[in-house]
Enzyme design. Structure first.
Site, mmCIF file in Angstrom:
data_model
loop_
_atom_site.group_PDB
_atom_site.id
_atom_site.type_symbol
_atom_site.label_atom_id
_atom_site.label_comp_id
_atom_site.label_asym_id
_atom_site.label_seq_id
_atom_site.Cartn_x
_atom_site.Cartn_y
_atom_site.Cartn_z
ATOM 1 N N TYR A 63 0.898 -1.353 0.002
ATOM 2 C CA TYR A 63 -0.004 0.018 -0.147
ATOM 3 C C TYR A 63 0.803 1.085 0.081
ATOM 4 O O TYR A 63 1.428 1.567 0.801
ATOM 5 C CB TYR A 63 -0.889 0.022 1.230
ATOM 6 C CG TYR A 63 -1.986 -1.051 1.210
ATOM 7 C CD1 TYR A 63 -2.316 -2.059 0.208
ATOM 8 C CD2 TYR A 63 -2.646 -1.552 2.401
ATOM 9 C CE1 TYR A 63 -3.386 -2.752 0.486
ATOM 10 C CE2 TYR A 63 -3.481 -2.364 2.664
ATOM 11 C CZ TYR A 63 -3.821 -2.956 1.430
ATOM 12 O OH TYR A 63 -4.772 -4.159 1.560
ATOM 13 N N PRO A 214 -16.671 -3.911 2.401
ATOM 14 C CA PRO A 214 -17.714 -4.181 2.960
ATOM 15 C C PRO A 214 -19.166 -3.440 2.079
ATOM 16 O O PRO A 214 -20.261 -3.847 2.396
ATOM 17 C CB PRO A 214 -18.017 -3.587 4.336
ATOM 18 C CG PRO A 214 -16.925 -2.742 4.261
ATOM 19 C CD PRO A 214 -15.472 -3.395 3.288
ATOM 20 N N LEU A 215 -18.775 -2.343 1.325
ATOM 21 C CA LEU A 215 -19.822 -1.852 0.613
ATOM 22 C C LEU A 215 -19.357 -1.675 -0.797
ATOM 23 O O LEU A 215 -19.850 -0.852 -1.678
ATOM 24 C CB LEU A 215 -20.025 -0.285 1.068
ATOM 25 C CG LEU A 215 -20.885 0.002 2.163
ATOM 26 C CD1 LEU A 215 -21.060 1.441 1.994
ATOM 27 C CD2 LEU A 215 -22.672 -0.476 1.394
ATOM 28 N N GLY A 217 -16.357 -1.882 -2.351
ATOM 29 C CA GLY A 217 -14.939 -1.641 -3.001
ATOM 30 C C GLY A 217 -14.945 -0.412 -3.952
ATOM 31 O O GLY A 217 -15.746 0.645 -3.894
#
Length: 292
Positions: A63, A214-215, A217
């Site tokens: 990252y 969870p939503l 991406g």
């Protein structure tokens, strides 16, 4: 800390962690590449998370690359004894921000040492091997060779525990034949439920399942069912989606990410959000109806 305790705890390696943690991916620049727009804000989010009681942080040295681990070290070192930092290896970033497989013994060993250096640790709590047979999702292929490299580094004392990411049920079975697997990290949410059976299998074995996106991406979930459910219980769609995941299975550990202190507080508040049975049933219908 009180609201995090509402979600309960679950074993992650040798430690119990709150089921609602924090994912550091969004602390890097756009596309998870380069430095954050506001470094001070990124540091503040990390400190706020730990101050609120978060004891499970998910990160990776790819990252940025290196950015999020360096931010974590600056913000949180020396680390508290109960903090579990989970990182992942198996990919490198190209100069064009591309995500490329890095499965050789040399690459994996270098990645572990990069994580140790950038996090400022002598041993990594948990290292997930991210399968990269397909960048966009799980795809079959043997993980024996790269996982054996990590198992060797574990035997050297550089890694405490090993997990898997972006894997199929077949790869989980293969992995468990090579070394102890303490967690599996895959995409899963109220609309994307391909891992339903795997989650239940892992729960029976006492293995944590850590869903990402969870939503939805990079393509956020658009669902009138979710929006209606959120409005009904006086919560945001993200809070509602997180609460559904916590209800789904006790072995699910959440790592919602944000670079905003306000959104961090909102996400953590989901730990104490209770979904009425009829609301949960309505949300269950999102995947069945393909209303996304």
């Amino acid at each position: 800390m009180t609201h995090l305790a509402d979600s309960g705890t679950y074993p992650l390696g040798a430690r119990q962690v709150y089921r609602l943690g924090y994912g550091a991916m969004q602390l890097a620049g756009p596309g998870v590449f380069g430095p954050p727009k506001d470094r001070d804000a990124a540091l503040a989010v990390l400190r706020d998370a730990v101050a609120a009681g978060v004891n499970h942080i998910d990160t990776s040295d790819f990252y940025g690359p290196h950015i999020t681990n360096q931010l974590i070290r600056e913000a949180l070192a020396p680390y508290s004894d109960d903090l579990v930092i989970v990182t992942k290896v198996g990919a490198v970033r190209g100069d064009d921000a591309s995500w490329n497989p890095a499965f050789s013994a040399e690459q994996l060993t270098r990645a572990v040492h990069d994580n140790l250096r950038n996090l400022g640790r002598d041993v990594l709590d948990v290292v997930n091997l991210r399968a990269m047979f397909d960048v966009h999702g799980p795809a079959e292929g043997s993980i024996e060779e790269p996982l054996s490299v990590l198992a060797g580094l574990q035997q050297q004392g550089l890694i405490r525990h090993i997990g898997l990411s972006n894997v199929t049920a077949t790869q989980v079975k293969e992995g468990r034949g090579i070394c102890d697997i303490v967690c599996v990290q895959n995409q899963y949410n109220v609309a994307h439920r391909a891992d339903d059976a795997l989650i239940d299998d892992l729960a029976r074995e006492g293995i944590a399942y850590v869903p990402f996106f969870p939503l939805g991406g990079f393509s956020p979930l658009q669902s009138s069912i979710l929006n209606d459910a959120a409005a009904r219980i006086g919560a945001t769609p993200m809070q509602t989606a997180l609460a559904w995941l916590l209800r789904r299975s006790p072995n699910i550990l959440l790592i919602p990410g944000t670079s905003s202190q306000k959104h961090l507080k909102e996400n953590l508040a989901a730990a104490s959000l209770q979904l009425p049975d009829d609301v949960a049933k309505a949300l269950d219908g999102i995947a069945a109806s393909q209303t996304v």
